[in-house]
Write a protein that holds these residues in place. Structure first.
Motif, PDB file in Angstrom:
ATOM      1  N   LEU A   1       0.848  -1.192   0.000  1.00 18.78           N
ATOM      2  CA  LEU A   1       0.000   0.000   0.000  1.00 18.78           C
ATOM      3  C   LEU A   1       0.879   1.236   0.000  1.00 18.78           C
ATOM      4  N   CYS A   2       0.288   2.338  -0.471  1.00 24.76           N
ATOM      5  CA  CYS A   2       1.016   3.599  -0.554  1.00 24.76           C
ATOM      6  C   CYS A   2       0.137   4.686   0.066  1.00 24.76           C
ATOM      7  N   VAL A   3       0.686   5.412   1.040  1.00 29.66           N
ATOM      8  CA  VAL A   3      -0.027   6.483   1.725  1.00 29.66           C
ATOM      9  C   VAL A   3       0.478   7.822   1.202  1.00 29.66           C
ATOM     10  N   VAL A   4      -0.439   8.689   0.809  1.00 32.51           N
ATOM     11  CA  VAL A   4      -0.088  10.020   0.319  1.00 32.51           C
ATOM     12  C   VAL A   4      -0.814  11.068   1.159  1.00 32.51           C
ATOM     13  N   LEU A   5      -0.068  12.060   1.628  1.00 33.33           N
ATOM     14  CA  LEU A   5      -0.646  13.153   2.397  1.00 33.33           C
ATOM     15  C   LEU A   5      -0.002  14.446   1.918  1.00 33.33           C
ATOM     16  N   THR A   6      -0.815  15.417   1.508  1.00 33.78           N
ATOM     17  CA  THR A   6      -0.277  16.667   0.994  1.00 33.78           C
ATOM     18  C   THR A   6      -0.943  17.862   1.668  1.00 33.78           C
ATOM     19  N   SER A   7      -0.226  18.981   1.640  1.00 38.68           N
ATOM     20  CA  SER A   7      -0.761  20.238   2.167  1.00 38.68           C
ATOM     21  C   SER A   7      -0.364  21.343   1.193  1.00 38.68           C
ATOM     22  N   ALA A   8      -1.367  21.976   0.568  1.00 40.95           N
ATOM     23  CA  ALA A   8      -1.112  23.001  -0.451  1.00 40.95           C
ATOM     24  C   ALA A   8      -1.756  24.317  -0.046  1.00 40.95           C
ATOM     25  N   GLN A   9      -1.227  25.406  -0.588  1.00 43.09           N
ATOM     26  CA  GLN A   9      -1.742  26.726  -0.239  1.00 43.09           C
ATOM     27  C   GLN A   9      -2.510  27.391  -1.380  1.00 43.09           C
ATOM     28  N   SER A  10      -2.885  26.600  -2.390  1.00 38.19           N
ATOM     29  CA  SER A  10      -3.759  27.136  -3.442  1.00 38.19           C
ATOM     30  C   SER A  10      -4.618  26.007  -3.976  1.00 38.19           C
ATOM     31  N   TYR A  11      -5.816  26.375  -4.443  1.00 38.43           N
ATOM     32  CA  TYR A  11      -6.736  25.373  -4.977  1.00 38.43           C
ATOM     33  C   TYR A  11      -6.207  24.791  -6.284  1.00 38.43           C
ATOM     34  N   VAL A  12      -5.477  25.593  -7.053  1.00 37.38           N
ATOM     35  CA  VAL A  12      -4.910  25.094  -8.309  1.00 37.38           C
ATOM     36  C   VAL A  12      -3.908  23.978  -8.009  1.00 37.38           C
ATOM     37  N   THR A  13      -3.049  24.206  -7.012  1.00 41.01           N
ATOM     38  CA  THR A  13      -2.067  23.191  -6.628  1.00 41.01           C
ATOM     39  C   THR A  13      -2.768  21.925  -6.153  1.00 41.01           C
ATOM     40  N   SER A  14      -3.802  22.068  -5.346  1.00 43.25           N
ATOM     41  CA  SER A  14      -4.549  20.910  -4.860  1.00 43.25           C
ATOM     42  C   SER A  14      -5.134  20.113  -6.015  1.00 43.25           C
ATOM     43  N   SER A  15      -5.643  20.824  -7.017  1.00 43.13           N
ATOM     44  CA  SER A  15      -6.229  20.170  -8.182  1.00 43.13           C
ATOM     45  C   SER A  15      -5.182  19.373  -8.954  1.00 43.13           C
TER      46      SER A  15
ATOM     47  N   LEU B   1       3.731  23.882  -1.173  1.00 40.00           N
ATOM     48  CA  LEU B   1       3.253  22.505  -1.347  1.00 40.00           C
ATOM     49  C   LEU B   1       4.143  21.578  -0.519  1.00 40.00           C
ATOM     50  N   GLN B   2       3.546  20.985   0.524  1.00 39.73           N
ATOM     51  CA  GLN B   2       4.251  20.022   1.363  1.00 39.73           C
ATOM     52  C   GLN B   2       3.705  18.632   1.036  1.00 39.73           C
ATOM     53  N   PHE B   3       4.611  17.677   0.932  1.00 38.27           N
ATOM     54  CA  PHE B   3       4.232  16.379   0.366  1.00 38.27           C
ATOM     55  C   PHE B   3       4.853  15.231   1.156  1.00 38.27           C
ATOM     56  N   PHE B   4       4.025  14.253   1.475  1.00 33.18           N
ATOM     57  CA  PHE B   4       4.486  13.052   2.177  1.00 33.18           C
ATOM     58  C   PHE B   4       3.976  11.823   1.426  1.00 33.18           C
ATOM     59  N   ILE B   5       4.873  10.867   1.195  1.00 36.12           N
ATOM     60  CA  ILE B   5       4.464   9.616   0.564  1.00 36.12           C
ATOM     61  C   ILE B   5       5.202   8.459   1.233  1.00 36.12           C
ATOM     62  N   LEU B   6       4.477   7.403   1.534  1.00 41.11           N
ATOM     63  CA  LEU B   6       5.050   6.228   2.190  1.00 41.11           C
ATOM     64  C   LEU B   6       4.552   4.983   1.470  1.00 41.11           C
ATOM     65  N   LYS B   7       5.496   4.120   1.079  1.00 43.74           N
ATOM     66  CA  LYS B   7       5.142   2.851   0.443  1.00 43.74           C
ATOM     67  C   LYS B   7       5.471   1.729   1.431  1.00 43.74           C
ATOM     68  N   LEU B   8       4.493   0.862   1.733  1.00 48.34           N
ATOM     69  CA  LEU B   8       4.661  -0.208   2.729  1.00 48.34           C
ATOM     70  C   LEU B   8       4.462  -1.560   2.068  1.00 48.34           C
ATOM     71  N   ASP B   9       5.436  -2.450   2.285  1.00 44.19           N
ATOM     72  CA  ASP B   9       5.335  -3.836   1.811  1.00 44.19           C
ATOM     73  C   ASP B   9       4.595  -4.638   2.874  1.00 44.19           C
ATOM     74  N   MET B  10       3.432  -5.151   2.549  1.00 46.96           N
ATOM     75  CA  MET B  10       2.596  -5.840   3.529  1.00 46.96           C
ATOM     76  C   MET B  10       3.156  -7.203   3.927  1.00 46.96           C
ATOM     77  N   LYS B  11       4.068  -7.733   3.133  1.00 44.67           N
ATOM     78  CA  LYS B  11       4.610  -9.062   3.446  1.00 44.67           C
ATOM     79  C   LYS B  11       5.587  -8.997   4.618  1.00 44.67           C
ATOM     80  N   ASN B  12       6.445  -8.005   4.617  1.00 41.11           N
ATOM     81  CA  ASN B  12       7.475  -7.925   5.665  1.00 41.11           C
ATOM     82  C   ASN B  12       7.390  -6.620   6.477  1.00 41.11           C
TER      83      ASN B  12
END
Length: 391
Positions: free
Chosen positions: A202-216, A261-272
């Protein structure tokens, strides 16, 4: 189309001005000739700031009230025309009229070549066109303001509905429980959180933007991320580069202003339960097993990939809390920034549901408004004590 409306007594003026329409064709000008007694037929044209009124002085010389009649109904430029060779005793009255009347913006002697007055006519057409554009711009501005008020009202309604429909999001995925909560804010832009689920990862994405255009733009790129076949390090960096390039082309990000634009992404291997990811910005972390905090001020930029990179593995019974930049921004706006440390400590002493409810209760409490100042998101990942892990 601009109009030059000519009220005349002497029809020689018609021939005198006959070349104007052709010579000012680039202004798309129409010259209309009329009788002063029929001025009401031209009422609409007289009210347009784009137009010019040329008034034969011979009409006014006999009846000054006619000038007043036109002055009251016109927004157009007013120019007097006269025959300098025949004006005679009326010349002194003409001079006095020009001295006293502010609404008269020019005088044409039709005993002279009309081309001598082209610079004046051109100047008035340019000025009047500009005034008309300003008027239209003002109307557009008013319309945009109305649309903006309606949009903000609709945004409040949608955000409130979202908060009511999704008070607490919880998902169980093969030995993991992901709990999250979101609160709407009134500032531009906002936060976005979602999960890409695949077989065994699974991959978790969390972002924080200061304009609606960036969010889009972030949302459109998230769709691309969810369709990618591989979520390895190389693919995620390629995804980030594409996002960075588009935002950079539109001047939506700046190395000197990382909070755009602040950006966080985490990829997790469910097997290990091994993970890796990238954190650009003020994302706060807490873990029940070990202390770590990936909060930073790195801009979303390919030159910071190495610094923003993190990796590790989860353990059985571990609980990890991720707090978005919006939480800290709301606390800072209320001079409660130090509370973030207490919240991270509390995260390890209560279950996810109670912790999430407490965080947003405190945010609402210090805000004293229907909405927070900024969007805020919190995610808690809990590992089941009996999860099966590949060694």
């Amino acid at each position: 189309m601009s109009q030059i409306i000519v009220f005349r007594r002497d029809t020689k003026i018609d021939f005198y001005l006959s070349t104007v329409e052709k010579d000012f064709s680039d202004y798309n000008v129409e010259v209309a000739f009329g009788d002063i007694k029929e001025w009401s037929l031209y009422k609409t044209s007289l009210q347009s700031p784009e137009n010019i009124v040329i008034l034969d002085y011979a009409i006014i010389a006999k009846d000054q009230d006619r000038l007043e009649t036109i002055r009251k109904v016109t927004n157009a430029t007013m120019i007097l025309t006269y025959d300098g060779k025949t004006v005679g005793d009326k010349e002194w009255e003409l001079l006095e009229l020009c001295r006293k009347t502010r609404d008269i913006e020019g005088v044409v002697d039709y005993g002279q070549d009309v081309r001598l007055y082209y610079p004046m006519i051109r100047s008035h057409l340019d000025k009047r066109r500009l005034l008309s554009e300003f008027a239209r711009a003002s109307e557009v501005k008013d319309s945009l303001n109305r649309v903006m008020r309606l949009s903000l009202s609709e945004l409040q309604r949608v955000k409130k509905l979202h908060e009511q429909l999704v008070p607490l999001r919880q998902e169980k995925i093969k030995g993991l429980t992901l709990s999250s909560k979101f609160a709407a804010g009134m500032s531009n832009g906002g936060e976005f959180f979602d999960i890409v689920k695949r077989e065994g990862e699974l991959c978790v994405v969390l972002t924080s933007a200061q304009s609606y255009v960036t969010s889009s733009i972030v949302l459109s790129h998230f769709e691309q991320l969810s369709q990618m076949k591989d979520l390895d390090k190389e693919s995620i960096e390629s995804f980030l580069e594409n996002l960075i390039n588009e935002c950079r082309e539109l001047d939506l990000i700046d190395r000197e202003i990382p909070e755009l634009l602040q950006f966080f992404i985490l990829k997790l291997d469910m097997k290990n339960l091994k993970y890796f990811g990238y954190s650009f910005g003020d994302f706060r972390f807490a873990s029940s097993v070990s202390e770590f905090d990936l909060s930073n001020s790195y801009p979303l930029n390919e030159n910071y990939f190495e610094k923003a990179y993190f990796s590790g593995s989860l353990e059985r019974s571990q609980q990890v809390t991720i707090i978005s930049p919006g939480v800290a921004r709301n606390l800072k706006a209320s001079n409660k920034e130090g509370m973030i440390v207490d919240l991270l400590e509390d995260a390890q002493e209560s279950n996810a549901k109670n912790f999430l409810n407490e965080v947003f209760f405190q945010l609402k409490k210090i805000n004293n408004a229907e909405f927070l100042k900024h969007d805020a998101s919190v995610l808690v990942i809990e590992v089941d004590p009996n999860v099966i892990m590949q060694i």
